[in-house]
Design a protein around this motif. Structure first.
Motif, PDB file in Angstrom:
ATOM      1  N   PHE A   1       5.256   4.216  -6.709  1.00  0.00           N
ATOM      2  CA  PHE A   1       5.642   3.797  -8.056  1.00  0.00           C
ATOM      3  C   PHE A   1       4.771   4.459  -9.128  1.00  0.00           C
ATOM      4  O   PHE A   1       5.260   4.759 -10.216  1.00  0.00           O
ATOM      5  CB  PHE A   1       5.599   2.275  -8.195  1.00  0.00           C
ATOM      6  CG  PHE A   1       6.805   1.595  -7.597  1.00  0.00           C
ATOM      7  CD1 PHE A   1       8.076   2.097  -7.797  1.00  0.00           C
ATOM      8  CD2 PHE A   1       6.666   0.456  -6.839  1.00  0.00           C
ATOM      9  CE1 PHE A   1       9.192   1.489  -7.264  1.00  0.00           C
ATOM     10  CE2 PHE A   1       7.774  -0.171  -6.292  1.00  0.00           C
ATOM     11  CZ  PHE A   1       9.041   0.349  -6.500  1.00  0.00           C
ATOM     12  N   VAL A   2       3.507   4.712  -8.841  1.00  0.00           N
ATOM     13  CA  VAL A   2       2.660   5.441  -9.795  1.00  0.00           C
ATOM     14  C   VAL A   2       3.204   6.852  -9.991  1.00  0.00           C
ATOM     15  O   VAL A   2       3.345   7.333 -11.124  1.00  0.00           O
ATOM     16  CB  VAL A   2       1.186   5.463  -9.319  1.00  0.00           C
ATOM     17  CG1 VAL A   2       0.365   6.443 -10.132  1.00  0.00           C
ATOM     18  CG2 VAL A   2       0.585   4.071  -9.394  1.00  0.00           C
TER      19      VAL A   2
ATOM     20  N   PHE B   1       0.818  -1.211   0.000  1.00  0.00           N
ATOM     21  CA  PHE B   1       0.000   0.000   0.000  1.00  0.00           C
ATOM     22  C   PHE B   1       0.853   1.263   0.000  1.00  0.00           C
ATOM     23  O   PHE B   1       0.426   2.299  -0.481  1.00  0.00           O
ATOM     24  CB  PHE B   1      -0.966   0.022   1.189  1.00  0.00           C
ATOM     25  CG  PHE B   1      -2.250  -0.700   0.928  1.00  0.00           C
ATOM     26  CD1 PHE B   1      -3.156  -0.225  -0.004  1.00  0.00           C
ATOM     27  CD2 PHE B   1      -2.541  -1.873   1.596  1.00  0.00           C
ATOM     28  CE1 PHE B   1      -4.333  -0.893  -0.264  1.00  0.00           C
ATOM     29  CE2 PHE B   1      -3.706  -2.548   1.356  1.00  0.00           C
ATOM     30  CZ  PHE B   1      -4.612  -2.061   0.417  1.00  0.00           C
ATOM     31  N   ILE B   2       2.054   1.190   0.521  1.00  0.00           N
ATOM     32  CA  ILE B   2       2.942   2.356   0.496  1.00  0.00           C
ATOM     33  C   ILE B   2       3.634   2.464  -0.856  1.00  0.00           C
ATOM     34  O   ILE B   2       3.719   3.541  -1.438  1.00  0.00           O
ATOM     35  CB  ILE B   2       3.978   2.267   1.633  1.00  0.00           C
ATOM     36  CG1 ILE B   2       3.288   2.501   2.975  1.00  0.00           C
ATOM     37  CG2 ILE B   2       5.096   3.271   1.432  1.00  0.00           C
ATOM     38  CD1 ILE B   2       4.167   2.249   4.172  1.00  0.00           C
TER      39      ILE B   2
ATOM     40  N   PHE C   1      18.197  15.412  -0.929  1.00  0.00           N
ATOM     41  CA  PHE C   1      16.807  14.952  -0.907  1.00  0.00           C
ATOM     42  C   PHE C   1      16.648  13.751   0.026  1.00  0.00           C
ATOM     43  O   PHE C   1      15.757  13.728   0.884  1.00  0.00           O
ATOM     44  CB  PHE C   1      16.362  14.596  -2.336  1.00  0.00           C
ATOM     45  CG  PHE C   1      15.070  13.843  -2.407  1.00  0.00           C
ATOM     46  CD1 PHE C   1      13.859  14.490  -2.191  1.00  0.00           C
ATOM     47  CD2 PHE C   1      15.059  12.491  -2.685  1.00  0.00           C
ATOM     48  CE1 PHE C   1      12.667  13.792  -2.258  1.00  0.00           C
ATOM     49  CE2 PHE C   1      13.871  11.783  -2.759  1.00  0.00           C
ATOM     50  CZ  PHE C   1      12.677  12.439  -2.536  1.00  0.00           C
ATOM     51  N   LEU C   2      17.513  12.749  -0.115  1.00  0.00           N
ATOM     52  CA  LEU C   2      17.408  11.543   0.711  1.00  0.00           C
ATOM     53  C   LEU C   2      17.696  11.832   2.188  1.00  0.00           C
ATOM     54  O   LEU C   2      16.966  11.355   3.070  1.00  0.00           O
ATOM     55  CB  LEU C   2      18.357  10.463   0.193  1.00  0.00           C
ATOM     56  CG  LEU C   2      17.967   9.795  -1.116  1.00  0.00           C
ATOM     57  CD1 LEU C   2      19.069   8.856  -1.580  1.00  0.00           C
ATOM     58  CD2 LEU C   2      16.655   9.053  -0.975  1.00  0.00           C
ATOM     59  N   CYS C   3      18.733  12.601   2.454  1.00  0.00           N
ATOM     60  CA  CYS C   3      19.076  12.901   3.848  1.00  0.00           C
ATOM     61  C   CYS C   3      18.002  13.758   4.516  1.00  0.00           C
ATOM     62  O   CYS C   3      17.671  13.535   5.687  1.00  0.00           O
ATOM     63  CB  CYS C   3      20.428  13.600   3.924  1.00  0.00           C
ATOM     64  SG  CYS C   3      21.810  12.546   3.502  1.00  0.00           S
ATOM     65  N   ALA C   4      17.465  14.728   3.799  1.00  0.00           N
ATOM     66  CA  ALA C   4      16.391  15.550   4.354  1.00  0.00           C
ATOM     67  C   ALA C   4      15.148  14.703   4.600  1.00  0.00           C
ATOM     68  O   ALA C   4      14.444  14.893   5.600  1.00  0.00           O
ATOM     69  CB  ALA C   4      16.071  16.712   3.417  1.00  0.00           C
ATOM     70  N   SER C   5      14.886  13.761   3.703  1.00  0.00           N
ATOM     71  CA  SER C   5      13.744  12.871   3.884  1.00  0.00           C
ATOM     72  C   SER C   5      13.896  12.011   5.127  1.00  0.00           C
ATOM     73  O   SER C   5      12.926  11.665   5.782  1.00  0.00           O
ATOM     74  CB  SER C   5      13.577  11.951   2.675  1.00  0.00           C
ATOM     75  OG  SER C   5      13.335  12.692   1.518  1.00  0.00           O
ATOM     76  N   ALA C   6      15.131  11.678   5.452  1.00  0.00           N
ATOM     77  CA  ALA C   6      15.385  10.817   6.605  1.00  0.00           C
ATOM     78  C   ALA C   6      15.404  11.584   7.921  1.00  0.00           C
ATOM     79  O   ALA C   6      15.063  11.018   8.958  1.00  0.00           O
ATOM     80  CB  ALA C   6      16.702  10.080   6.416  1.00  0.00           C
TER      81      ALA C   6
ATOM     82  N   TYR D   1      12.758   3.597   2.325  1.00  0.00           N
ATOM     83  CA  TYR D   1      12.884   2.601   1.263  1.00  0.00           C
ATOM     84  C   TYR D   1      11.998   2.925   0.072  1.00  0.00           C
ATOM     85  O   TYR D   1      12.286   2.522  -1.043  1.00  0.00           O
ATOM     86  CB  TYR D   1      12.600   1.181   1.778  1.00  0.00           C
ATOM     87  CG  TYR D   1      11.195   0.949   2.279  1.00  0.00           C
ATOM     88  CD1 TYR D   1      10.153   0.696   1.392  1.00  0.00           C
ATOM     89  CD2 TYR D   1      10.911   0.958   3.636  1.00  0.00           C
ATOM     90  CE1 TYR D   1       8.861   0.474   1.838  1.00  0.00           C
ATOM     91  CE2 TYR D   1       9.631   0.725   4.087  1.00  0.00           C
ATOM     92  CZ  TYR D   1       8.610   0.485   3.187  1.00  0.00           C
ATOM     93  OH  TYR D   1       7.340   0.267   3.639  1.00  0.00           O
ATOM     94  N   ALA D   2      10.935   3.678   0.279  1.00  0.00           N
ATOM     95  CA  ALA D   2      10.078   4.072  -0.833  1.00  0.00           C
ATOM     96  C   ALA D   2      10.665   5.247  -1.599  1.00  0.00           C
ATOM     97  O   ALA D   2      10.278   5.502  -2.738  1.00  0.00           O
ATOM     98  CB  ALA D   2       8.684   4.431  -0.324  1.00  0.00           C
ATOM     99  N   LEU D   3      11.616   5.961  -1.006  1.00  0.00           N
ATOM    100  CA  LEU D   3      12.227   7.109  -1.668  1.00  0.00           C
ATOM    101  C   LEU D   3      13.421   6.733  -2.528  1.00  0.00           C
ATOM    102  O   LEU D   3      13.853   7.519  -3.364  1.00  0.00           O
ATOM    103  CB  LEU D   3      12.645   8.147  -0.622  1.00  0.00           C
ATOM    104  CG  LEU D   3      11.484   8.778   0.131  1.00  0.00           C
ATOM    105  CD1 LEU D   3      12.011   9.650   1.250  1.00  0.00           C
ATOM    106  CD2 LEU D   3      10.602   9.576  -0.800  1.00  0.00           C
ATOM    107  N   LEU D   4      13.960   5.559  -2.321  1.00  0.00           N
ATOM    108  CA  LEU D   4      15.117   5.150  -3.123  1.00  0.00           C
ATOM    109  C   LEU D   4      14.785   5.057  -4.614  1.00  0.00           C
ATOM    110  O   LEU D   4      15.591   5.505  -5.437  1.00  0.00           O
ATOM    111  CB  LEU D   4      15.689   3.845  -2.581  1.00  0.00           C
ATOM    112  CG  LEU D   4      16.278   3.968  -1.162  1.00  0.00           C
ATOM    113  CD1 LEU D   4      16.718   2.608  -0.655  1.00  0.00           C
ATOM    114  CD2 LEU D   4      17.405   4.958  -1.110  1.00  0.00           C
ATOM    115  N   PRO D   5      13.624   4.527  -5.006  1.00  0.00           N
ATOM    116  CA  PRO D   5      13.293   4.580  -6.442  1.00  0.00           C
ATOM    117  C   PRO D   5      13.136   6.008  -6.968  1.00  0.00           C
ATOM    118  O   PRO D   5      13.465   6.281  -8.117  1.00  0.00           O
ATOM    119  CB  PRO D   5      11.970   3.808  -6.539  1.00  0.00           C
ATOM    120  CG  PRO D   5      11.910   2.967  -5.316  1.00  0.00           C
ATOM    121  CD  PRO D   5      12.661   3.709  -4.262  1.00  0.00           C
TER     122      PRO D   5
END
Length: 177
Positions: free
Chosen positions: A51-52, A45-46, A116-121, A94-98
């Protein structure tokens, strides 16, 4: 069959462990199976909406536009876009890696993707509001400032440590997505 075992060895070990637990204590086996089923459903569901959105971003956003926004010559604008994009996310890492893969595929600068990734974390806006209400504004502001320093340090140090050959390999792997 051997290639499948070699590729998914960890999954086979987990299934084997669950089978042993099931044989040893069926009640615990049922509980672990229910827990696993719940996690897989939650995971799907996440990831499905992510992916869409990734597919739509891949089709709708032109590479040249992404290079202007977050590419190597985007300057402070690219940094701000990467930081704000990371701060507003509300999905697991893990959903942000794609998403990071698509950003690289579209020509985003490596440091901007890392920001982007570090700020997301570490610097999510909902988390900041929670920290202000629980720990107070002074603590949250100090933590926010230190997080910003660390995020920028990580992104720029890693980008400087990467050789041109490493960066080319990163972009080539992103193009295969």
């Amino acid at each position: 069959m051997k290639t499948a075992i070699r590729k998914y060895w960890f999954l086979f070990i987990i299934v084997l462990c669950k089978g042993i637990v099931w044989l040893y204590d069926p009640q615990i086996g049922k509980t672990t199976l229910a827990f696993s089923r719940k996690n897989v459903i939650n995971f799907l569901f996440i990831l499905t909406p992510v992916f869409v959105c990734i597919g739509l971003m891949d089709v709708w956003v032109e590479r040249e536009k992404m290079i202007r926004i977050m590419g190597a010559d985007s300057g402070i604008k690219g940094i701000v876009v990467a930081l704000l994009s990371g701060m507003i996310t509300a999905v697991p890492l893990y959903a942000l890696l794609p998403v990071a893969g698509v950003l690289l595929k579209k020509g985003s600068r490596v440091s901007n993707v890392l920001i982007f990734l570090c700020a997301s974390a570490s610097i999510r806006i909902p988390l900041l509001f929670f920290e202000i209400s629980s720990l107070g504004a002074p603590f949250t502001l100090i933590k926010f400032g230190l997080n910003l320093l660390v995020v920028f340090a990580i992104a720029f140090i890693i980008e400087k440590l990467l050789s041109d050959q490493d960066k080319k390999a990163i972009y080539d792997n992103a193009d295969k997505l």
